[in-house]
Scaffold this motif. Structure first.
Motif, PDB file in Angstrom:
ATOM      1  N   ALA A  18       0.958  -1.107  -0.052  1.00  0.00           N
ATOM      2  CA  ALA A  18       0.088   0.019   0.074  1.00  0.00           C
ATOM      3  C   ALA A  18       0.843   1.198   0.019  1.00  0.00           C
ATOM      4  CB  ALA A  18      -0.964  -0.165   1.131  1.00  0.00           C
ATOM      5  N   ALA A  19       1.866   1.174   0.723  1.00  0.00           N
ATOM      6  CA  ALA A  19       2.979   2.612   0.621  1.00  0.00           C
ATOM      7  C   ALA A  19       3.686   2.630  -0.674  1.00  0.00           C
ATOM      8  CB  ALA A  19       3.892   2.089   2.006  1.00  0.00           C
ATOM      9  N   MET A  20       4.055   1.517  -1.306  1.00  0.00           N
ATOM     10  CA  MET A  20       4.359   1.768  -2.552  1.00  0.00           C
ATOM     11  C   MET A  20       3.672   2.205  -3.558  1.00  0.00           C
ATOM     12  SD  MET A  20       7.104  -1.619  -2.467  1.00  0.00           S
ATOM     13  CE  MET A  20       7.786  -1.402  -3.962  1.00  0.00           C
ATOM     14  N   ALA A  21       2.423   1.717  -3.467  1.00  0.00           N
ATOM     15  CA  ALA A  21       1.395   2.263  -4.356  1.00  0.00           C
ATOM     16  C   ALA A  21       1.079   3.545  -4.121  1.00  0.00           C
ATOM     17  CB  ALA A  21       0.007   1.352  -4.172  1.00  0.00           C
ATOM     18  N   GLU A  22       0.986   4.199  -3.128  1.00  0.00           N
ATOM     19  CA  GLU A  22       0.886   5.513  -2.757  1.00  0.00           C
ATOM     20  C   GLU A  22       2.007   6.509  -3.246  1.00  0.00           C
ATOM     21  OE1 GLU A  22      -1.345   8.487  -0.665  1.00  0.00           O
ATOM     22  OE2 GLU A  22      -1.893   6.479  -0.955  1.00  0.00           O
ATOM     23  N   ILE A  23       3.257   5.836  -3.104  1.00  0.00           N
ATOM     24  CA  ILE A  23       4.330   6.674  -3.680  1.00  0.00           C
ATOM     25  C   ILE A  23       4.259   6.639  -5.145  1.00  0.00           C
ATOM     26  CG2 ILE A  23       6.756   6.812  -3.701  1.00  0.00           C
ATOM     27  CD1 ILE A  23       6.687   5.527  -0.984  1.00  0.00           C
ATOM     28  N   THR A  24       4.046   5.494  -5.695  1.00  0.00           N
ATOM     29  CA  THR A  24       3.886   5.381  -7.259  1.00  0.00           C
ATOM     30  C   THR A  24       2.830   5.732  -7.918  1.00  0.00           C
ATOM     31  OG1 THR A  24       3.873   3.229  -7.185  1.00  0.00           O
ATOM     32  CG2 THR A  24       5.985   3.801  -7.079  1.00  0.00           C
TER      33      THR A  24
END
Length: 88
Positions: A18-24
């Motif tokens: 979820a954090a990676m999706a938020e950043i990218t």
């Protein structure tokens, strides 16, 4: 899990995906791939660092009675940083 509910407060606690999706989220193509790879490498570095601390027994023994056992710590370190080249 991305949300943590405590009594009357709600906290954003994203998992890695979820954090990676938020950043990218707003990136596309090569820019997305580059940023995603940087994040994957960051996650791997953090896992390696903590696995090394576990293997070297560098954790503070908060209970003060040798709570951490060698076998359990090594197993936990292997879970954090598995050998990707030659998995067991």
């Amino acid at each position: 899990m991305t949300w943590l509910y405590e009594k009357t407060e709600t906290h954003w606690r994203p998992n890695i995906a979820a954090a990676m999706a938020e950043i990218t989220g707003g990136l596309y193509g090569e820019e997305y791939e580059d940023r995603h790879q940087e994040l994957v490498e960051l996650v791997d570095a953090v896992r390696r660092e903590w696995a090394e601390k576990l293997r070297k027994h560098e954790l503070q023994d908060v209970l003060g009675r040798h709570f951490y056992t060698g076998v359990g710590i090594d197993f936990a370190a292997d879970l954090l940083d598995p050998d990707k080249e030659d998995p067991k």
